[in-house]
Motif scaffolding. Structure first.
Motif, PDB file in Angstrom:
ATOM      1  N   VAL A 289       0.995  11.115   1.575  1.00  8.11           N
ATOM      2  CA  VAL A 289       0.771   9.696   1.852  1.00  8.11           C
ATOM      3  C   VAL A 289       0.372   9.518   3.310  1.00  8.11           C
ATOM      4  O   VAL A 289       1.189   9.663   4.217  1.00  8.11           O
ATOM      5  CB  VAL A 289       2.035   8.852   1.554  1.00  8.11           C
TER       6      VAL A 289
ATOM      7  N   THR B  42      -2.434   6.987   5.950  1.00  6.81           N
ATOM      8  CA  THR B  42      -2.882   5.596   6.056  1.00  6.81           C
ATOM      9  C   THR B  42      -3.890   5.244   4.979  1.00  6.81           C
ATOM     10  O   THR B  42      -3.869   4.140   4.409  1.00  6.81           O
ATOM     11  CB  THR B  42      -3.512   5.357   7.442  1.00  6.81           C
TER      12      THR B  42
ATOM     13  N   ARG C 142      -2.095   4.880   1.583  1.00  3.98           N
ATOM     14  CA  ARG C 142      -1.312   3.637   1.589  1.00  3.98           C
ATOM     15  C   ARG C 142      -2.211   2.426   1.321  1.00  3.98           C
ATOM     16  O   ARG C 142      -1.856   1.528   0.555  1.00  3.98           O
ATOM     17  CB  ARG C 142      -0.612   3.457   2.928  1.00  3.98           C
ATOM     18  N   ARG C 143      -3.376   2.416   1.934  1.00  3.84           N
ATOM     19  CA  ARG C 143      -4.271   1.268   1.799  1.00  3.84           C
ATOM     20  C   ARG C 143      -4.796   1.148   0.371  1.00  3.84           C
ATOM     21  O   ARG C 143      -4.831   0.049  -0.204  1.00  3.84           O
ATOM     22  CB  ARG C 143      -5.420   1.402   2.802  1.00  3.84           C
TER      23      ARG C 143
ATOM     24  N   THR D 164      -1.871   0.040  -1.912  1.00  5.74           N
ATOM     25  CA  THR D 164      -1.464  -1.334  -1.619  1.00  5.74           C
ATOM     26  C   THR D 164      -2.426  -2.326  -2.257  1.00  5.74           C
ATOM     27  O   THR D 164      -2.016  -3.340  -2.837  1.00  5.74           O
ATOM     28  CB  THR D 164      -1.405  -1.565  -0.104  1.00  5.74           C
TER      29      THR D 164
ATOM     30  N   PRO E  22      -1.412  -2.449   3.811  1.00  5.06           N
ATOM     31  CA  PRO E  22      -0.004  -2.061   3.736  1.00  5.06           C
ATOM     32  C   PRO E  22       0.760  -2.565   4.952  1.00  5.06           C
ATOM     33  O   PRO E  22       0.158  -2.982   5.945  1.00  5.06           O
ATOM     34  CB  PRO E  22      -0.067  -0.525   3.720  1.00  5.06           C
TER      35      PRO E  22
ATOM     36  N   LEU F 238       5.328   2.741   7.191  1.00  7.02           N
ATOM     37  CA  LEU F 238       5.546   3.199   5.820  1.00  7.02           C
ATOM     38  C   LEU F 238       6.923   2.780   5.318  1.00  7.02           C
ATOM     39  O   LEU F 238       7.932   2.965   5.990  1.00  7.02           O
ATOM     40  CB  LEU F 238       5.424   4.728   5.777  1.00  7.02           C
TER      41      LEU F 238
ATOM     42  N   GLU G 165       6.704   1.948  -0.771  1.00 10.16           N
ATOM     43  CA  GLU G 165       5.407   2.621  -0.829  1.00 10.16           C
ATOM     44  C   GLU G 165       5.561   4.072  -1.270  1.00 10.16           C
ATOM     45  O   GLU G 165       4.788   4.567  -2.090  1.00 10.16           O
ATOM     46  CB  GLU G 165       4.738   2.572   0.541  1.00 10.16           C
TER      47      GLU G 165
ATOM     48  N   ALA H 285       4.040   5.832  -4.573  1.00  9.95           N
ATOM     49  CA  ALA H 285       3.186   7.016  -4.471  1.00  9.95           C
ATOM     50  C   ALA H 285       3.740   8.162  -5.308  1.00  9.95           C
ATOM     51  O   ALA H 285       2.989   8.863  -5.994  1.00  9.95           O
ATOM     52  CB  ALA H 285       3.053   7.434  -3.007  1.00  9.95           C
TER      53      ALA H 285
END
Length: 307
Positions: free
Chosen positions: A146, A148, A151-152, A155, A164, A168, A172, A176
């Motif tokens: 995970v 950036t 995450r985006r 999200t 996001p 973190l 999240e 994931a």
């Protein structure tokens, strides 16, 4: 907002298939993705790519791997060689941590990158993300990766939010983990694919939604693409300590040795400060920080890289 747990198995499979099929066509041809790339090459790439774009990493990675093709080679190098080879990648403490990790691998693992995620996390400078990435990309161990970009994508596609949170969250990570494909090979490829989608298409400021394989499934698009709760801002550079530290490192890298009394003139010669004129406090703070971090050595009235 929706969570992965609310997606049916069929919906998850559609999401996986869409991203993986896109990756089959659009994945960049990067040397650390090659089947013949060593685990060490993967690890070097992961350290170099932290907060640094691929275009800047590629030439440095190739030079690095030619000079130090295994951990033992780097462990035996001088610190000055390592910092010089790091060149303008930025955040040079990463270079020191990578050399320390190489030395630890020689001491603990016979000079090889360990496959065990716990052993990876125990190496100097290796955190949760890097350990998971090396385990997955180098050894095919389906740790959840995970960053950036991941995450985006999750999200937006799953939670329907523009961006996001700033840091973190457990939610999240839970999402994931839950979204990882059950098949080992598919899971490892998913790690790379969703990261690539975030890097190339689902970008922070200008997402190319019309080119996204998840356009019809994306919760954010379905919600009308609501504005994020916070606006991302790039890291400041001009006038910062990072800028001055980088200019000092460049001056020493170019000259090999800079007299203490001539450091300001040497830095001016690099033309890396633009119009910024550091005050006395910033000079003192940055030089002291470089010395404390082990990036510079002061001896015989001059600054140089450590031996």
């Amino acid at each position: 907002m929706p969570e992965v747990a609310e997606l049916t198995p069929a919906a998850q499979d559609r999401l996986h298939t869409a991203v993986l099929d896109w990756f089959d066509v659009h994945a960049r041809d990067l040397p650390w993705r090659s089947a013949d790339c060593s685990p060490w090459g993967v690890m070097v790439s992961e350290i170099m790519l932290q907060q640094t774009p691929v275009v800047r990493v590629l030439p440095r990675w190739r030079d690095w791997m030619q000079r130090w093709p295994c951990p033992a080679d780097l462990a035996e190098a001088s610190t000055a060689e390592v910092l010089t080879a790091w060149d303008r990648l930025g955040y040079p403490r990463r270079a020191l941590r990578l050399q320390q990790a190489a030395a630890a691998m020689v001491d603990r693992h016979g000079g090889k990158v360990p496959a065990d995620p716990a052993a990876l996390r125990a190496l100097p400078g290796v955190g949760e993300y890097t350990a998971a990435a090396v385990a997955s990309f180098a050894f095919g161990i389906p740790e959840t990766v995970v960053d950036t970009n991941v995450r985006r994508v999750l999200t937006r596609a799953v939670r329907g939010q523009g961006l996001p949170p700033k840091t973190l969250t457990r939610a999240e990570m839970r999402d994931a983990h839950a979204l990882m494909p059950a098949d080992r090979t598919r899971a490892n490829r998913w790690n790379a694919a969703v990261m690539e989608l975030g890097a190339l298409v689902c970008t922070a400021r200008s997402p190319r939604c019309d080119d996204c394989p998840l356009l019809e499934q994306c919760a954010w698009v379905s919600a009308g693409r609501p504005e994020p709760e916070h606006t991302p801002r790039g890291q400041d550079w001009a006038g910062t300590d990072r800028q001055l530290r980088g200019a000092v490192m460049a001056a020493v890298r170019e000259a090999g040795r800079v007299e203490v009394g001539a450091v300001r003139q040497a830095v001016a010669g690099t033309r890396r400060l633009g119009t910024h004129v550091p005050d006395e406090a910033q000079w003192t703070r940055c030089l002291a920080g470089l010395l404390d971090d082990g990036l510079l050595l002061e001896r015989d009235g001059a600054y140089s890289f450590p031996d």
